[in-house]
Design a protein around this motif. Structure first.
Motif, PDB file in Angstrom:
ATOM      1  N   UNK A   1      41.991  -7.552  15.921  1.00 15.79           N
ATOM      2  CA  UNK A   1      41.823  -6.173  14.521  1.00 15.79           C
ATOM      3  C   UNK A   1      41.706  -5.036  15.895  1.00 15.79           C
ATOM      4  N   UNK A   2      40.629  -5.731  16.521  1.00 16.27           N
ATOM      5  CA  UNK A   2      41.170  -5.400  17.988  1.00 16.27           C
ATOM      6  C   UNK A   2      42.403  -4.622  18.248  1.00 16.27           C
ATOM      7  N   UNK A   3      43.287  -5.803  18.670  1.00 16.66           N
ATOM      8  CA  UNK A   3      44.930  -4.922  19.052  1.00 16.66           C
ATOM      9  C   UNK A   3      45.349  -4.535  18.033  1.00 16.66           C
ATOM     10  N   UNK A   4      45.118  -4.544  16.966  1.00 13.41           N
ATOM     11  CA  UNK A   4      45.986  -3.692  15.752  1.00 13.41           C
ATOM     12  C   UNK A   4      45.433  -2.531  16.380  1.00 13.41           C
ATOM     13  N   UNK A   5      44.664  -2.068  15.933  1.00 14.50           N
ATOM     14  CA  UNK A   5      43.603  -0.716  16.397  1.00 14.50           C
ATOM     15  C   UNK A   5      44.379  -0.107  17.699  1.00 14.50           C
ATOM     16  N   UNK A   6      44.318  -0.669  18.692  1.00 19.16           N
ATOM     17  CA  UNK A   6      45.059   0.009  19.841  1.00 19.16           C
ATOM     18  C   UNK A   6      46.323   0.338  19.773  1.00 19.16           C
ATOM     19  N   UNK A   7      46.897  -0.991  19.057  1.00 22.79           N
ATOM     20  CA  UNK A   7      48.755  -0.712  18.556  1.00 22.79           C
ATOM     21  C   UNK A   7      48.568   0.726  18.180  1.00 22.79           C
ATOM     22  N   UNK A   8      47.425   1.153  17.254  1.00 24.42           N
ATOM     23  CA  UNK A   8      47.594   2.284  15.926  1.00 24.42           C
ATOM     24  C   UNK A   8      47.273   3.278  16.798  1.00 24.42           C
ATOM     25  N   UNK A   9      46.793   3.281  18.082  1.00 20.19           N
ATOM     26  CA  UNK A   9      45.960   4.165  18.596  1.00 20.19           C
ATOM     27  C   UNK A   9      44.846   4.949  17.652  1.00 20.19           C
ATOM     28  N   UNK A  10      43.911   4.007  18.011  1.00 19.38           N
ATOM     29  CA  UNK A  10      42.451   4.133  17.411  1.00 19.38           C
ATOM     30  C   UNK A  10      41.393   3.439  19.219  1.00 19.38           C
TER      31      UNK A  10
END
Length: 329
Positions: free
Chosen positions: A266-275
């Motif tokens: 989830x942390x990587x997904x948030x980073x990938x989406x610019x958050x």
């Protein structure tokens, strides 16, 4: 609350995925999960029928990050030395030399991994977890970043060896790849009629490792961790969330690795989406991919045609989603 959008750290990875999409039509979920695995230092298990561009997706991603790519076709006669390497005696010099195997690459595709016996599958255990291989008395590190993507073919079961639970649990996610839509398939056929353009390198391996460091700075609220742990706990004992009717279908629930994979993914997904912060939605979006291969179902589940996705979907509905207040972010 701070948001890092077009100029944020996710921008280079967006360029990488855009470059891969010059070659791959559709498969948005697979490509995004591959990027998540790269950032979160995980591995992927992919299930899909032949011809869905699984190999091409990994090869294109390796080219877009200027990384090395190796493909190993798993067969019943494969031995561990074919995968990790071995020591070879050279008669002229009278010395043993170490010949490294194809696992020494940034992206390794283990094609049809369930067609090789368990001893070959287990040869991946050390390298997937420790990022190193021991040959004889020497230990060799694999290049970073390192991603193993293993594929399974769901339409043929003769002559296959089911993956041991210990091996399956090492994969961060299991992604199910489906058929393309009619419009996507028309685009695929159209691209096949002209020479393909090789993907251009968008980032280097060093830049990707630096992005991993920035992704570790993404804020994870304690309520997010609690939410992930509660989801995994309910897979072990569904009755605690009012899902007593599912108890007879689950022999073993997900391991603590699942809780770690949910949060880091989830942390990587948030980073990938610019958050620079994680939302409960990020955990819920990855839950199926993280949990489906970690549940050991009973024979009663097979008889009643109940699969892991059905159980995980019911768990997601039953577990309360936290309200995360991101003050001072």
């Amino acid at each position: 609350m701070t948001s890092t959008n077009s100029s944020g750290p996710s921008h280079p990875l967006e360029r990488v995925l855009f470059e891969v999409k010059h070659t791959i039509v559709g498969q948005d979920t697979l490509l995004e999960r591959m990027a998540v695995a790269l950032i979160a230092d995980g591995h992927l298990l992919v299930e899909g029928v032949p011809g869905l561009a699984k190999t091409l997706a990994v090869k294109s991603l390796a080219a877009a990050i200027s990384g090395s790519f190796q493909r190993v076709q798993f067969t019943p006669d494969l031995v561990p030395a074919d995968l990790v390497g071995t020591r070879v005696y050279h008669q002229h010099s009278g010395e043993f030399r170490t010949e490294l195997g194809p696992v020494f690459a940034n992206l390794l595709l283990a094609d049809e991994i369930n067609r090789a016996p368990a001893k070959v599958q287990s040869a991946l255990l050390e390298v997937m977890q420790e990022h190193q291989v021991t040959i004889g008395r020497e230990t060799f590190r694999v290049p970073e970043p390192f991603l193993v993507m293993a594929t399974e073919n769901p339409i043929e079961s003769e002559g296959t060896y089911p993956l041991p639970e210990a091996q399956v649990d090492r994969f961060m996610m299991k992604v199910i790849v489906g058929y393309p839509t009619q419009a996507e398939e028309q685009a695929i056929v159209g691209r096949a009629l002209r020479p393909p353009e090789p993907p251009q390198a968008m980032v280097t391996a060093e830049e990707l490792i630096a992005m991993r460091g920035r992704a570790r700075q993404v804020y994870v609220d304690p309520a997010i961790v609690d939410y992930a742990v509660r989801l995994v706990a309910v897979t072990r004992s569904p009755a605690t969330a009012g899902l007593g009717e599912l108890e007879r279908y689950v022999t073993y629930g997900a391991s603590p690795r699942a809780s770690i994979a949910l949060v880091t993914g989830a942390r990587a997904l948030a980073f990938l989406r610019g958050r620079d912060y994680v939302l409960p939605h990020d955990v819920g979006e990855l839950a199926l991919d993280v949990l489906r291969h970690r549940l050991v179902l009973s024979y009663e589940a097979l008889a009643d045609d109940v699969d892991a996705d059905t159980i995980v979907t019911n768990v997601l509905r039953a577990v309360r989603t936290p309200e995360v207040v991101l003050r001072n972010r």
